[in-house]
Design a protein around this motif. Structure first.
Motif, mmCIF file in Angstrom:
data_model
loop_
_atom_site.group_PDB
_atom_site.id
_atom_site.type_symbol
_atom_site.label_atom_id
_atom_site.label_comp_id
_atom_site.label_asym_id
_atom_site.label_seq_id
_atom_site.Cartn_x
_atom_site.Cartn_y
_atom_site.Cartn_z
ATOM 1 N N VAL A 23 0.487 -1.429 0.132
ATOM 2 C CA VAL A 23 0.592 0.172 0.174
ATOM 3 C C VAL A 23 1.217 1.418 0.469
ATOM 4 O O VAL A 23 1.008 2.036 -1.256
ATOM 5 C CB VAL A 23 -1.048 0.195 1.282
ATOM 6 C CG1 VAL A 23 -1.916 1.232 1.130
ATOM 7 C CG2 VAL A 23 -2.474 -1.070 0.997
ATOM 8 N N SER A 71 -5.794 3.869 -10.206
ATOM 9 C CA SER A 71 -6.867 2.834 -10.185
ATOM 10 C C SER A 71 -6.650 1.198 -9.187
ATOM 11 O O SER A 71 -7.537 0.934 -8.225
ATOM 12 C CB SER A 71 -7.561 2.148 -10.990
ATOM 13 O OG SER A 71 -8.486 1.189 -10.885
ATOM 14 N N TYR A 91 -6.697 1.709 -4.860
ATOM 15 C CA TYR A 91 -8.122 1.153 -4.406
ATOM 16 C C TYR A 91 -7.953 0.228 -4.198
ATOM 17 O O TYR A 91 -8.255 0.095 -2.911
ATOM 18 C CB TYR A 91 -8.917 2.797 -4.797
ATOM 19 C CG TYR A 91 -10.325 2.348 -4.747
ATOM 20 C CD1 TYR A 91 -10.301 1.886 -3.207
ATOM 21 C CD2 TYR A 91 -11.231 1.498 -5.137
ATOM 22 C CE1 TYR A 91 -10.988 1.382 -2.330
ATOM 23 C CE2 TYR A 91 -12.128 1.186 -4.836
ATOM 24 C CZ TYR A 91 -12.241 1.258 -3.381
ATOM 25 O OH TYR A 91 -14.006 0.607 -3.004
ATOM 26 N N SER A 92 -8.404 -0.183 -5.739
ATOM 27 C CA SER A 92 -8.021 -2.200 -6.007
ATOM 28 C C SER A 92 -7.789 -3.017 -6.925
ATOM 29 O O SER A 92 -7.979 -2.041 -7.823
ATOM 30 C CB SER A 92 -10.245 -2.265 -5.701
ATOM 31 O OG SER A 92 -10.319 -3.566 -6.099
ATOM 32 N N PRO A 93 -7.135 -3.955 -6.157
ATOM 33 C CA PRO A 93 -6.907 -4.576 -5.641
ATOM 34 C C PRO A 93 -5.981 -4.029 -3.466
ATOM 35 O O PRO A 93 -6.054 -4.732 -2.765
ATOM 36 C CB PRO A 93 -6.355 -5.890 -5.470
ATOM 37 C CG PRO A 93 -5.548 -5.843 -6.242
ATOM 38 C CD PRO A 93 -5.890 -4.420 -7.406
ATOM 39 N N TRP A 121 -5.575 -1.141 -2.123
ATOM 40 C CA TRP A 121 -5.741 -0.913 -0.300
ATOM 41 C C TRP A 121 -6.949 -2.198 0.359
ATOM 42 O O TRP A 121 -7.026 -2.671 0.998
ATOM 43 C CB TRP A 121 -5.983 0.387 -1.250
ATOM 44 C CG TRP A 121 -7.207 1.083 0.511
ATOM 45 C CD1 TRP A 121 -8.972 0.931 1.518
ATOM 46 C CD2 TRP A 121 -6.752 2.093 1.402
ATOM 47 N NE1 TRP A 121 -7.731 1.812 1.869
ATOM 48 C CE2 TRP A 121 -7.585 2.470 2.111
ATOM 49 C CE3 TRP A 121 -5.044 2.470 1.381
ATOM 50 C CZ2 TRP A 121 -7.014 3.441 3.216
ATOM 51 C CZ3 TRP A 121 -4.936 2.905 2.150
ATOM 52 C CH2 TRP A 121 -5.626 3.929 3.337
ATOM 53 N N THR A 122 -8.211 -2.211 -0.920
ATOM 54 C CA THR A 122 -9.184 -3.118 -0.303
ATOM 55 C C THR A 122 -8.766 -4.454 0.197
ATOM 56 O O THR A 122 -9.374 -4.964 0.895
ATOM 57 C CB THR A 122 -10.321 -3.232 -1.337
ATOM 58 O OG1 THR A 122 -9.237 -4.114 -2.187
ATOM 59 C CG2 THR A 122 -10.530 -1.500 -2.107
ATOM 60 N N SER A 123 -7.369 -4.827 -0.281
ATOM 61 C CA SER A 123 -7.161 -6.433 -0.060
ATOM 62 C C SER A 123 -6.068 -6.132 1.921
ATOM 63 O O SER A 123 -6.265 -7.471 2.518
ATOM 64 C CB SER A 123 -6.621 -7.167 -0.959
ATOM 65 O OG SER A 123 -4.868 -6.129 -1.006
ATOM 66 N N LEU A 136 -7.138 -3.135 6.451
ATOM 67 C CA LEU A 136 -8.742 -3.585 7.094
ATOM 68 C C LEU A 136 -9.828 -2.748 7.778
ATOM 69 O O LEU A 136 -10.409 -3.820 8.415
ATOM 70 C CB LEU A 136 -8.807 -5.157 7.368
ATOM 71 C CG LEU A 136 -7.966 -5.888 6.044
ATOM 72 C CD1 LEU A 136 -7.692 -7.432 6.626
ATOM 73 C CD2 LEU A 136 -9.050 -6.196 4.661
ATOM 74 N N ASN A 137 -8.488 -2.593 8.813
ATOM 75 C CA ASN A 137 -8.690 -1.626 10.049
ATOM 76 C C ASN A 137 -8.178 -0.351 10.490
ATOM 77 O O ASN A 137 -7.144 -0.481 9.433
ATOM 78 C CB ASN A 137 -9.104 -3.017 11.177
ATOM 79 C CG ASN A 137 -7.590 -3.063 11.655
ATOM 80 O OD1 ASN A 137 -6.788 -2.237 11.040
ATOM 81 N ND2 ASN A 137 -7.452 -4.492 11.745
#
Length: 412
Positions: free
Chosen positions: A130, A363, A366-368, A370-372, A375-376
């Motif tokens: 990230v 792009s 963000y995905s994948p 950041w999203t993977s 998580l918190n």
């Protein structure tokens, strides 16, 4: 013997000399592609004096102009100048081998990282990805989207990637970027410098010039390998062909820096089910801690890919496939570089491509990525601190990897 190189630059018989020089760099050149260029200048221009500053600048401009891993392409070109074809091979092999072996060692070790602590370490490596990709987006946006037309092209690329799906979405975004760049960037001053195109006159005579016949053969081979001819069935041969095709296409479409390979490889390995998402991002995070070219990440993916070929066969196949298109393009472009560099339309289209690549990488951030990984709230804090360490305090990537891994292990 006919080599395809002009006699004034080819120096056969120095394979070992070039190999040892690049092995040293491959084992010690931390910091990513931009840092590699600095290592090359200090080692081969200032210390060893294998080539002069003008020759180095011309080769660097060419490698930045072409898609592919610029540092590896530049190393290959320096080896070509120093010792002909054997020198080019020695340079690529020496610079790539240390990181290739280290990525395989990590791939073999990763399955043993079980338990809570092991899972935390793997998650920490994903947080490294990230921070590193965010840094790449930040740096590339400042350099390649420095005005409104190019910023708009980056936004268009993000919109396209948000609307489109499938294996050709990224290629469409790059193509649209090239078209918009040719229209909106051509009249803008300074596009040559921004695109990495040298602004001087004729290149110095020491630059290695491949014969046009050899350049044409290299370009033809590049195009032939880019044409997909899928094999049917579930045989090992069919999968080997598909694996080579996936990594070759990824290497052929990398504009703007090595980090751009991340979304391309993710689309071709994770989306196809060859590599698990957690394994993919853990390997990418580990690659940030290693010296040498980032493209050696392909060795890790080839090792863990399922089904066969994997392990040594998969690692070798993936590594050769991802580097091959960039090296073929260098050979193909050398005889025509003087003419290409003078075309404003080429520089403008490349400026548009580079701006679209910024959108592509944003792009993917963000995905994948950041999203993977995030998580918190704790993950968010670790990622932000790692990003700040890289961008504001210029901390070495290896230290940031240690920080993220430690944070992941403690949290795990």
């Amino acid at each position: 013997m006919e080599t395809g190189l002009s006699r004034s630059t080819a120096r056969p018989g120095r394979f070992a000399e070039v190999l040892l020089a690049f092995l040293k760099l491959g084992a010690t050149s931390f910091g990513g592609p931009v840092a590699h260029l600095g290592y090359f200048r200090r080692e081969f221009v200032e210390r060893r004096r294998w080539l002069d500053h003008d020759t180095f600048a011309d080769l660097l401009a060419l490698c930045q102009f072409l898609p592919g891993p610029a540092s590896s392409q530049l190393g290959f070109s320096i080896g070509l100048v120093r010792a002909g074809w054997r020198g080019g091979l020695a340079a690529w092999l020496g610079f790539t081998l240390p990181s290739f072996l280290l990525m395989i060692a990590f791939a073999a070790l990763a399955p043993r990282l079980g338990g809570t602590v092991g899972a935390g370490v793997i998650h920490g490596l994903k947080l490294v990805a990230v921070a590193v990709v965010a840094q790449a987006v930040w740096d590339m946006a400042r350099r390649l989207c420095a005005d409104r037309p190019r910023a708009a092209i980056a936004v268009v690329a993000i919109v396209l990637l948000g609307v489109l799906s499938g294996p050709y979405a990224q290629l469409i975004a790059i193509g649209v970027g090239a078209l918009l760049g040719a229209v909106s960037c051509r009249a803008r001053g300074g596009v040559e410098a921004d695109a990495g195109v040298a602004s001087r006159g004729e290149p110095p005579p020491a630059v290695a010039r491949v014969q046009r016949r050899v350049g044409a053969i290299a370009l033809g081979l590049f195009c032939v390998l880019l044409i997909r001819v899928p094999l049917s069935g579930q045989t090992a041969a069919a999968h080997a062909f598909a694996l080579f095709d996936a990594f070759y296409r990824s290497g052929a479409l990398v504009f703007g820096g090595g980090h751009v390979v991340l979304p391309l490889l993710q689309q071709r390995t994770v989306a196809t089910g060859w590599v698990a998402p957690d394994s993919f991002f853990a390997g990418y995070g580990a690659a940030q801690a290693l010296p040498g070219p980032l493209f050696s990440f392909a060795a890790y993916l080839g090792w863990v890919a399922q089904p066969e070929p994997h392990r040594w066969a998969g690692a070798l196949l993936a590594t050769v496939a991802i580097f091959l298109p960039g090296l073929l393009l260098v050979i193909a472009a050398l005889p025509y570089w003087t003419a290409l560099r003078r075309r404003p339309s080429m520089a403008a289209a490349l400026a548009g491509v580079n701006a679209a690549v910024v959108g592509l990488l944003a792009s993917a951030l963000y995905s994948p990525v950041w999203t993977s990984a995030v998580l918190n709230g704790t993950d968010f804090v670790v990622a932000v601190v790692a990003f700040a360490l890289l961008v504001r305090w210029k901390v070495a990537p290896l230290a940031v990897v240690v920080f993220c891994v430690a944070a992941g292990a403690i949290a795990g």
